[in-house]
Design an enzyme around this catalytic site. Structure first.
Site, PDB file in Angstrom:
ATOM      1  N   ALA A 121       9.329  -2.418   0.103  1.00 39.64           N
ATOM      2  CA  ALA A 121       9.194  -3.074   1.594  1.00 39.64           C
ATOM      3  C   ALA A 121       9.441  -2.217   3.135  1.00 39.64           C
ATOM      4  CB  ALA A 121      10.341  -4.699   1.672  1.00 39.64           C
ATOM      5  N   MET A 122       8.516  -2.162   3.337  1.00 44.90           N
ATOM      6  CA  MET A 122       8.314  -1.182   4.782  1.00 44.90           C
ATOM      7  C   MET A 122       7.330  -1.607   5.236  1.00 44.90           C
ATOM      8  SD  MET A 122       7.350   2.217   2.902  1.00 44.90           S
ATOM      9  CE  MET A 122       5.538   1.743   2.378  1.00 44.90           C
ATOM     10  N   THR A 123       6.582  -2.562   5.837  1.00 43.58           N
ATOM     11  CA  THR A 123       6.112  -3.203   7.000  1.00 43.58           C
ATOM     12  C   THR A 123       6.621  -4.064   7.484  1.00 43.58           C
ATOM     13  OG1 THR A 123       3.903  -2.513   5.911  1.00 43.58           O
ATOM     14  CG2 THR A 123       4.034  -3.750   7.804  1.00 43.58           C
ATOM     15  N   PRO A 125       6.308  -7.073  10.683  1.00 45.22           N
ATOM     16  CA  PRO A 125       5.796  -8.287  11.743  1.00 45.22           C
ATOM     17  C   PRO A 125       5.095  -6.892  13.159  1.00 45.22           C
ATOM     18  CG  PRO A 125       7.434  -9.342  10.860  1.00 45.22           C
ATOM     19  CD  PRO A 125       7.371  -8.629  10.451  1.00 45.22           C
ATOM     20  N   GLY A 126       6.734  -6.109  12.828  1.00 41.01           N
ATOM     21  CA  GLY A 126       5.980  -5.654  14.514  1.00 41.01           C
ATOM     22  C   GLY A 126       5.990  -4.369  14.072  1.00 41.01           C
ATOM     23  N   ALA A 127       5.746  -3.673  12.556  1.00 43.35           N
ATOM     24  CA  ALA A 127       6.036  -2.115  13.122  1.00 43.35           C
ATOM     25  C   ALA A 127       5.077  -2.374  11.389  1.00 43.35           C
ATOM     26  CB  ALA A 127       7.671  -1.932  12.649  1.00 43.35           C
ATOM     27  N   ILE A 154       4.063  -7.716   1.695  1.00 42.94           N
ATOM     28  CA  ILE A 154       4.306  -7.531   0.888  1.00 42.94           C
ATOM     29  C   ILE A 154       3.913  -7.156  -0.620  1.00 42.94           C
ATOM     30  CG2 ILE A 154       6.519  -6.239   0.111  1.00 42.94           C
ATOM     31  CD1 ILE A 154       6.360  -5.769   2.646  1.00 42.94           C
ATOM     32  N   GLU A 239       1.537   8.199  -3.905  1.00 41.12           N
ATOM     33  CA  GLU A 239       0.961   7.078  -3.392  1.00 41.12           C
ATOM     34  C   GLU A 239      -0.493   6.652  -2.702  1.00 41.12           C
ATOM     35  OE1 GLU A 239       1.713   3.102   0.395  1.00 41.12           O
ATOM     36  OE2 GLU A 239       2.785   4.897  -0.711  1.00 41.12           O
ATOM     37  N   ARG A 240      -0.933   8.300  -1.872  1.00 43.31           N
ATOM     38  CA  ARG A 240      -1.775   8.173  -1.050  1.00 43.31           C
ATOM     39  C   ARG A 240      -3.433   8.538  -2.218  1.00 43.31           C
ATOM     40  NH1 ARG A 240      -0.782   5.256   1.850  1.00 43.31           N
ATOM     41  NH2 ARG A 240      -0.182   5.443   3.628  1.00 43.31           N
TER      42      ARG A 240
END
Length: 252
Positions: A121-123, A125-127, A154, A239-240
């Site tokens: 969980a990173m993202t 609503p404002g980031a 997520i 990840e990439r």
């Protein structure tokens, strides 16, 4: 190794043909894969295949993990590929590389077997891409931390049993004031929001998550306090790379 790799590839293809293909259209309609499919992948030895043997993994070379993602994408199961990549190629390596021995003993066998599903969980609503703008915070309270905030988009959010959660522990320190926590989803104060509708990857189980006075022990810190952003940067290449592998499989 190439001969073993191709034998493994054949096994992956057969598993997908027998276990996933007959049901995938329904998963797309449901907006998530069946929870029991995680167990089936675990029983087939297709989760976290490069995890260490002492925790139940096969300790296979990374190329074998690549084959799983490549064949899932080649079969047209893009949403499932995202699920698996987050679980096997992000969450499990984070714990394997950063976790304490107790954390590894507790989580890795469960992730390898499919008993637990992992999410990160990173993202918010404002980031999104600018993670230094997150607002989710973790405040030290005695031997615990209390987490408050909201995450969105997520992957595996609806099924997740453990969430690697990116928080601010020192709001005035920028990137150096961020910390990762292992949050179990049965912890009081944790809540799942709706399963988000998307243009594609409908079975990808992409969710909102809410943290309302979620109290976790200091032993839930993953890695070093204040080095959350650095840990993300360290793990980002894999990840990439998995995204590229999936793209190649889908193009094929």
């Amino acid at each position: 190794m190439q001969e073993e790799l191709e034998l493994f590839r054949d096994n992956v293809r057969r598993f997908l043909e027998d276990t996933v293909a007959p049901h995938y259209d329904q998963y797309e309609k449901d907006g998530k894969i069946d929870r029991q499919l995680w167990r089936a992948f675990g029983e087939a030895g297709l989760l976290c295949v490069d995890a260490p043997e002492e925790y139940g993994g096969a300790a296979a070379p990374f190329a074998f993990a690549c084959v799983v993602l490549e064949e899932v994408a080649r079969a047209g199961f893009g949403a499932l590929g995202a699920n698996l990549a987050v679980h096997s190629d992000i969450v499990a390596p984070y714990i394997s590389h950063l976790g304490t021995e107790a954390q590894k003993q507790h989580y890795l066998p469960k992730l390898i077997s499919g008993e637990y599903v992992g999410a990160i969980a990173m993202t918010e609503p404002g980031a999104g891409s600018d993670l230094q703008g997150i607002k989710t915070n973790a405040v030290r309270d005695g031997d615990d931390y209390v987490i408050n905030g909201q995450k969105t988009f997520i992957t595996n959010g609806q099924h997740a049993d453990v969430v690697v959660t990116f928080t601010k522990t020192d709001p005035g320190a920028g990137a150096r004031g961020t910390t990762l926590f292992l949050v179990e989803t049965n912890t009081p104060g944790f809540a799942r929001g709706r399963n988000l509708e998307k243009i594609g990857q409908h079975a990808g189980d992409t969710s909102e998550l809410f943290f309302s006075d979620v109290r976790v022990p200091a032993s839930a810190v993953l890695g070093a306090v204040g080095n959350g952003f650095g840990h993300l940067v360290d793990e980002l290449p894999r990840e990439r790379l998995t995204l590229g592998i999936g793209a190649v499989g889908a193009a094929d």
